[in-house]
Design a protein around this motif. Sequence first.
Motif, PDB file in Angstrom:
ATOM      1  N   LEU A  95      71.847  46.433  43.969  1.00  0.00           N
ATOM      2  CA  LEU A  95      71.326  45.114  44.344  1.00  0.00           C
ATOM      3  C   LEU A  95      69.826  44.969  44.124  1.00  0.00           C
ATOM      4  O   LEU A  95      69.211  44.009  44.605  1.00  0.00           O
ATOM      5  N   GLN A  96      69.216  45.892  43.386  1.00  0.00           N
ATOM      6  CA  GLN A  96      67.792  45.778  43.088  1.00  0.00           C
ATOM      7  C   GLN A  96      67.535  44.812  41.933  1.00  0.00           C
ATOM      8  O   GLN A  96      66.443  44.279  41.795  1.00  0.00           O
ATOM      9  N   HIS A  97      68.549  44.613  41.094  1.00  0.00           N
ATOM     10  CA  HIS A  97      68.440  43.652  39.996  1.00  0.00           C
ATOM     11  C   HIS A  97      68.874  42.270  40.481  1.00  0.00           C
ATOM     12  O   HIS A  97      69.855  42.146  41.211  1.00  0.00           O
ATOM     13  N   ASP A  98      68.154  41.256  40.068  1.00  0.00           N
ATOM     14  CA  ASP A  98      68.388  39.883  40.527  1.00  0.00           C
ATOM     15  C   ASP A  98      69.398  39.190  39.611  1.00  0.00           C
ATOM     16  O   ASP A  98      69.048  38.724  38.516  1.00  0.00           O
ATOM     17  N   SER A  99      70.630  39.075  40.052  1.00  0.00           N
ATOM     18  CA  SER A  99      71.688  38.491  39.217  1.00  0.00           C
ATOM     19  C   SER A  99      71.497  37.000  38.975  1.00  0.00           C
ATOM     20  O   SER A  99      72.126  36.430  38.081  1.00  0.00           O
ATOM     21  N   THR A 100      70.629  36.354  39.744  1.00  0.00           N
ATOM     22  CA  THR A 100      70.443  34.910  39.570  1.00  0.00           C
ATOM     23  C   THR A 100      69.787  34.564  38.237  1.00  0.00           C
ATOM     24  O   THR A 100      69.831  33.400  37.811  1.00  0.00           O
ATOM     25  N   ILE A 101      69.174  35.545  37.563  1.00  0.00           N
ATOM     26  CA  ILE A 101      68.558  35.254  36.263  1.00  0.00           C
ATOM     27  C   ILE A 101      69.555  35.439  35.116  1.00  0.00           C
ATOM     28  O   ILE A 101      69.214  35.150  33.962  1.00  0.00           O
ATOM     29  N   LEU A 102      70.773  35.880  35.408  1.00  0.00           N
ATOM     30  CA  LEU A 102      71.766  36.079  34.346  1.00  0.00           C
ATOM     31  C   LEU A 102      72.034  34.796  33.540  1.00  0.00           C
ATOM     32  O   LEU A 102      72.107  34.845  32.305  1.00  0.00           O
ATOM     33  N   PRO A 103      72.207  33.623  34.185  1.00  0.00           N
ATOM     34  CA  PRO A 103      72.407  32.403  33.394  1.00  0.00           C
ATOM     35  C   PRO A 103      71.262  32.132  32.424  1.00  0.00           C
ATOM     36  O   PRO A 103      71.487  31.705  31.286  1.00  0.00           O
ATOM     37  N   ARG A 104      70.022  32.362  32.842  1.00  0.00           N
ATOM     38  CA  ARG A 104      68.877  32.164  31.950  1.00  0.00           C
ATOM     39  C   ARG A 104      68.915  33.152  30.796  1.00  0.00           C
ATOM     40  O   ARG A 104      68.590  32.799  29.643  1.00  0.00           O
ATOM     41  N   MET A 105      69.326  34.398  31.079  1.00  0.00           N
ATOM     42  CA  MET A 105      69.426  35.401  30.026  1.00  0.00           C
ATOM     43  C   MET A 105      70.499  35.010  29.008  1.00  0.00           C
ATOM     44  O   MET A 105      70.309  35.153  27.793  1.00  0.00           O
ATOM     45  N   VAL A 106      71.622  34.495  29.509  1.00  0.00           N
ATOM     46  CA  VAL A 106      72.694  34.061  28.617  1.00  0.00           C
ATOM     47  C   VAL A 106      72.232  32.902  27.743  1.00  0.00           C
ATOM     48  O   VAL A 106      72.514  32.855  26.530  1.00  0.00           O
ATOM     49  N   GLN A 107      71.512  31.952  28.324  1.00  0.00           N
ATOM     50  CA  GLN A 107      71.024  30.812  27.560  1.00  0.00           C
ATOM     51  C   GLN A 107      70.085  31.250  26.436  1.00  0.00           C
ATOM     52  O   GLN A 107      70.071  30.659  25.352  1.00  0.00           O
ATOM     53  N   CYS A 108      69.300  32.308  26.693  1.00  0.00           N
ATOM     54  CA  CYS A 108      68.395  32.825  25.661  1.00  0.00           C
ATOM     55  C   CYS A 108      69.172  33.314  24.444  1.00  0.00           C
ATOM     56  O   CYS A 108      68.761  33.086  23.301  1.00  0.00           O
ATOM     57  N   LEU A 109      70.289  33.987  24.686  1.00  0.00           N
ATOM     58  CA  LEU A 109      71.097  34.467  23.575  1.00  0.00           C
ATOM     59  C   LEU A 109      71.891  33.344  22.930  1.00  0.00           C
ATOM     60  O   LEU A 109      72.086  33.322  21.712  1.00  0.00           O
ATOM     61  N   ARG A 110      72.377  32.423  23.735  1.00  0.00           N
ATOM     62  CA  ARG A 110      73.181  31.314  23.219  1.00  0.00           C
ATOM     63  C   ARG A 110      72.399  30.442  22.246  1.00  0.00           C
ATOM     64  O   ARG A 110      72.909  30.045  21.186  1.00  0.00           O
ATOM     65  N   HIS A 111      71.158  30.143  22.593  1.00  0.00           N
ATOM     66  CA  HIS A 111      70.387  29.161  21.840  1.00  0.00           C
ATOM     67  C   HIS A 111      69.301  29.792  20.975  1.00  0.00           C
ATOM     68  O   HIS A 111      68.426  29.084  20.464  1.00  0.00           O
ATOM     69  N   GLY A 112      69.348  31.089  20.815  1.00  0.00           N
ATOM     70  CA  GLY A 112      68.365  31.750  19.970  1.00  0.00           C
ATOM     71  C   GLY A 112      69.025  32.762  19.059  1.00  0.00           C
ATOM     72  O   GLY A 112      70.248  32.932  19.055  1.00  0.00           O
ATOM     73  N   SER A 113      68.219  33.455  18.272  1.00  0.00           N
ATOM     74  CA  SER A 113      68.735  34.453  17.339  1.00  0.00           C
ATOM     75  C   SER A 113      68.490  35.872  17.854  1.00  0.00           C
ATOM     76  O   SER A 113      68.504  36.823  17.081  1.00  0.00           O
ATOM     77  N   HIS A 114      68.266  35.994  19.163  1.00  0.00           N
ATOM     78  CA  HIS A 114      67.947  37.299  19.727  1.00  0.00           C
ATOM     79  C   HIS A 114      69.163  38.212  19.770  1.00  0.00           C
ATOM     80  O   HIS A 114      70.307  37.760  19.871  1.00  0.00           O
ATOM     81  N   ASP A 115      68.882  39.512  19.697  1.00  0.00           N
ATOM     82  CA  ASP A 115      69.921  40.538  19.859  1.00  0.00           C
ATOM     83  C   ASP A 115      70.026  40.976  21.310  1.00  0.00           C
ATOM     84  O   ASP A 115      71.106  41.317  21.789  1.00  0.00           O
ATOM     85  N   VAL A 116      68.872  41.001  21.996  1.00  0.00           N
ATOM     86  CA  VAL A 116      68.789  41.553  23.347  1.00  0.00           C
ATOM     87  C   VAL A 116      67.894  40.671  24.208  1.00  0.00           C
ATOM     88  O   VAL A 116      66.873  40.165  23.729  1.00  0.00           O
ATOM     89  N   VAL A 117      68.286  40.497  25.459  1.00  0.00           N
ATOM     90  CA  VAL A 117      67.418  39.869  26.461  1.00  0.00           C
ATOM     91  C   VAL A 117      67.299  40.842  27.632  1.00  0.00           C
ATOM     92  O   VAL A 117      68.311  41.292  28.170  1.00  0.00           O
ATOM     93  N   VAL A 118      66.073  41.161  28.000  1.00  0.00           N
ATOM     94  CA  VAL A 118      65.828  42.170  29.037  1.00  0.00           C
ATOM     95  C   VAL A 118      65.318  41.513  30.308  1.00  0.00           C
ATOM     96  O   VAL A 118      64.414  40.666  30.259  1.00  0.00           O
TER      97      VAL A 118
END
Length: 383
Positions: A95-118
């Motif tokens: 629980l040290q990682h904040d799961s609430t940022i997962l949607p933002r991370m997914v959007q970065c991959l969905r709408h960009g050409s990135h391989d990885v979002v950290v």
Amino acid sequence: MTPELCVVVPTFNERENVPLLIRELSVSLEGWNWEVVFVDDDSVDGTADVVSAHAKTNPRVRLIHRIGRRGLSSACMEGMLSSQAPLLAVMDADLQHDSTILPRMVQCLRHGSHDVVVGSRNCDGGSMGEFCKTRVLLSRAGQRLSQHICHCKLTDPMSGFFLIRRSFLMEVARDVRGEGFKILVDMLSSARRPVSLNEVGYTFRARTHGESKLDAAVAIEYVFLVLNKMLGDVIPVHLTLFMLVGCIGLILHLLTLLYLVDGRHVHFLTAQIIATFLAMTENFVLNNRITFRDRRLKGKHLLPGILRFAVTCSFGAWANFIFTRALWQSGVEWLVAGFAGIMIASVWNLSVSSFVTWPVRRHHSDTRPAYDPALSGNIEVTH
């Protein structure tokens, strides 16, 4: 229906955190098509049983129960490869990682050409939270080291919270070592092309349940992972650590001889016995703490472990002597012959010690919480 997102969570003794994490993911990913895969290394606290109970009633939850194997990196790889989801996230169970940022991370991959979002603690919007300065310095040092092997600029290489495309995973999967705790750097350094990367900041939380797995051994392991990648994966990390411990033992042995023979005028044979005992004890302690940290011997297992290690190393020393003498007598330069002998002994000692001194221990049923076979939905058991 194939989920769009798979969240892979490696676990070892995280029984209390599992229900909390599932509840947190359900809130953070509401409205999304997702699944969570817990990869448990046969936890003694019954973590697998807790996941099993949730998997029975929640189709989003899956369990891979590994028996006879351990390691965070390899667990992450198995979890990701078990899913057909096009987007794969990795996060810890503590629980040290904040799961609430997962949607933002997914959007970065969905709408960009990135391989990885950290998920980064060091970029804009990120923070190490309430952690001590030592841990912050460790993270900064890891960042500098990673710049030599990663094919991208990364502010938080020691992050265990990231999202990748499945296509990128399949590019690097065969070159990933899968050893140690830092799977992100392992994957990025295994890429054979520049990696397109983005970062999302988050605040690192304090652990509330369970015991942290981070210690000095993880930092040492990370350094050798970086060095090994710089050298082109020539020597396995475990063998490198084993040989480092052996070199420390050799120095201790020579210093003890120098002190006892020259300083205290002890008879050479007596001094040799004392030095050998001290060096062997040091080798066992450091290997137990660092090289085989995931199988660390404690309590009543220590003395038998030391005895098994001594017997194992005696055979390695004999092989070293025989092989070195044969090379030297055949005309090979003594330095080359000596190095070859050390390599033979190190490989022997590591190979045999891994299943004689530090075997993978199986947990007997009387040491684990009761298991209800009715709670066995969405479970995969691997050996």
